[in-house]
Design a protein around this motif. Sequence first.
Motif, short mmCIF file in Angstrom:
data_model
loop_
_atom_site.label_atom_id
_atom_site.label_comp_id
_atom_site.label_asym_id
_atom_site.label_seq_id
_atom_site.Cartn_x
_atom_site.Cartn_y
_atom_site.Cartn_z
N ASP A 1 20.83 6.23 0.45
CA ASP A 1 20.60 5.79 -1.06
C ASP A 1 19.21 5.46 -1.35
N LEU A 2 18.29 6.30 -1.74
CA LEU A 2 16.91 6.24 -1.93
C LEU A 2 16.70 4.96 -2.91
N LYS A 3 17.31 4.89 -4.02
CA LYS A 3 17.06 3.87 -5.06
C LYS A 3 17.27 2.72 -4.27
N LEU A 4 18.43 2.37 -3.64
CA LEU A 4 18.68 1.37 -2.83
C LEU A 4 17.62 0.74 -1.66
N LEU A 5 17.34 1.98 -1.09
CA LEU A 5 16.13 1.89 -0.01
C LEU A 5 14.94 1.27 -0.53
N ARG A 6 14.39 1.72 -1.73
CA ARG A 6 13.26 1.23 -2.35
C ARG A 6 13.44 -0.08 -2.82
N THR A 7 14.53 -0.25 -3.36
CA THR A 7 14.81 -1.94 -3.68
C THR A 7 14.49 -2.92 -2.57
N ASN A 8 15.26 -2.44 -1.51
CA ASN A 8 15.26 -3.43 -0.23
C ASN A 8 13.93 -3.37 0.27
N GLN A 9 13.13 -2.23 0.16
CA GLN A 9 11.60 -2.40 0.84
C GLN A 9 10.77 -3.43 -0.11
N ARG A 10 10.96 -3.47 -1.31
CA ARG A 10 10.44 -4.60 -2.22
C ARG A 10 10.88 -5.89 -1.83
N ARG A 11 12.19 -6.19 -1.28
CA ARG A 11 12.75 -7.48 -0.93
C ARG A 11 11.95 -7.87 0.36
N LEU A 12 11.78 -6.83 1.32
CA LEU A 12 11.28 -7.17 2.58
C LEU A 12 9.55 -7.42 2.38
N ALA A 13 8.90 -6.63 1.30
CA ALA A 13 7.87 -6.97 1.27
C ALA A 13 7.48 -8.46 0.72
N ASP A 14 8.20 -8.95 -0.12
CA ASP A 14 8.30 -10.27 -0.78
C ASP A 14 8.59 -11.13 0.47
N LEU A 15 9.61 -11.02 1.29
CA LEU A 15 9.58 -11.66 2.43
C LEU A 15 8.61 -11.92 3.41
N SER A 16 8.01 -10.53 3.54
CA SER A 16 6.95 -10.89 4.55
C SER A 16 5.85 -11.78 4.32
N ALA B 1 12.75 9.58 2.27
CA ALA B 1 13.67 10.18 1.01
C ALA B 1 14.58 11.17 1.69
N LEU B 2 14.16 12.15 2.70
CA LEU B 2 15.05 12.93 3.32
C LEU B 2 16.31 12.33 4.21
N PHE B 3 15.92 11.34 4.88
CA PHE B 3 17.05 10.61 5.65
C PHE B 3 17.86 9.50 4.77
N ALA B 4 17.45 9.06 3.65
CA ALA B 4 18.25 8.09 2.74
C ALA B 4 19.45 8.39 2.35
N GLN C 1 0.82 -1.24 -0.13
CA GLN C 1 -0.01 -0.06 0.05
C GLN C 1 0.72 1.23 0.11
N ARG C 2 0.25 2.36 -0.24
CA ARG C 2 1.12 3.64 -0.33
C ARG C 2 1.14 3.99 1.28
N SER C 3 2.36 4.40 1.49
CA SER C 3 2.37 4.79 3.09
C SER C 3 2.28 6.25 3.33
N GLY C 4 1.94 7.06 2.29
CA GLY C 4 1.52 8.30 2.55
C GLY C 4 2.82 9.28 2.04
N ARG C 5 2.20 10.57 1.85
CA ARG C 5 3.33 11.47 1.46
C ARG C 5 4.39 11.79 2.28
N SER C 6 3.90 12.09 3.61
CA SER C 6 4.84 12.53 4.57
C SER C 6 5.88 11.51 4.98
N ILE C 7 5.38 10.19 4.93
CA ILE C 7 6.13 8.95 5.22
C ILE C 7 7.48 8.93 4.01
N SER C 8 6.81 8.95 3.02
CA SER C 8 7.74 8.98 1.71
C SER C 8 8.67 9.97 1.71
N MET C 9 8.27 11.18 2.05
CA MET C 9 9.18 12.27 2.12
C MET C 9 10.22 12.31 3.10
N ALA C 10 9.85 11.57 4.17
CA ALA C 10 10.65 11.50 5.33
C ALA C 10 11.73 10.54 4.93
#
Length: 264
Positions: free
Chosen positions: A227-242, A222-225, A211-220
């Motif tokens: 490597d944002l691209k790598l962060l998103r890749t690993n989020q997909r890995r975790l989603a699959d794992l879950s 991105a702000l603290f990442a 699901q979408r996590s909401g704009r404020s969460i996505s912005m946060a």
Amino acid sequence: MQSLGSLVRVRHINCGTFRARIGGPALVSHVLVCEFEHGLVLVDSGLGTDDVAHATARLGAGFRLLLPALDSAETALDQLDRLGWTANDVTDVVLTHLDLDHAGGAADFPSATVHTTAVELKSAQTRSGIPAKVRYRPTHLAAIEHRSAGYVECSGELFGMAGHQLHDSVWMIPMPGHTAGHSVVAIRDPEHGWLLHAGDAFHHRRAVTGQRSGRSISMAEALFADDLKLLRTNQRRLADLSTTPGGPRVFCAHDPIQFRALIT
């Protein structure tokens, strides 16, 4: 860590409440207390007692923008004391990363070995760039300087991911993105099976539900990442794992809903 014997129980405690924005939900700092036959292991450590008492000096003025509760009763040391444990009972602290709200509490356990990746340790020590100077605090690093284990070569594989096996029931799996040396930590809870503390690999449970996590969460994120691209890749890995049958229960450090579900 093998000398600790078998893992007996896993407790979930909140070691730092704060609000990312006014009017938003109160976030938590999710810490695991792993009770072994011969000692305790913490996964992350939240804020420490000195952080609460001297917040601006130790955490920086910018941290006040997150509206932290700064309650000494939330520190791991205070909560363990109420459970009948002492600081010396904590033999190891396994950190997902060295951000101030994850590593600060390690100072309260001076006899514990602190486990992280070599990349994360180097990033924290060099503090190169403004984001690093904000997230890594010199007082936190000084407290663990001579008792840190920084891992380089992975020793095995768990859930199809290369990682560092610290104990039969404890794995640290590198998963950079939020920081250069960020890890997730897998714990084999004797009662509930494998748990995966994902630290700040994501900030909202929707990251692993599709699901979408909401704009404020996505912005946060991105702000603290680092490597944002790598962060998103690993989020997909975790989603699959879950959603993998027999896989671990995946949760992050700050989602209050995930935290409440686990403590109940």
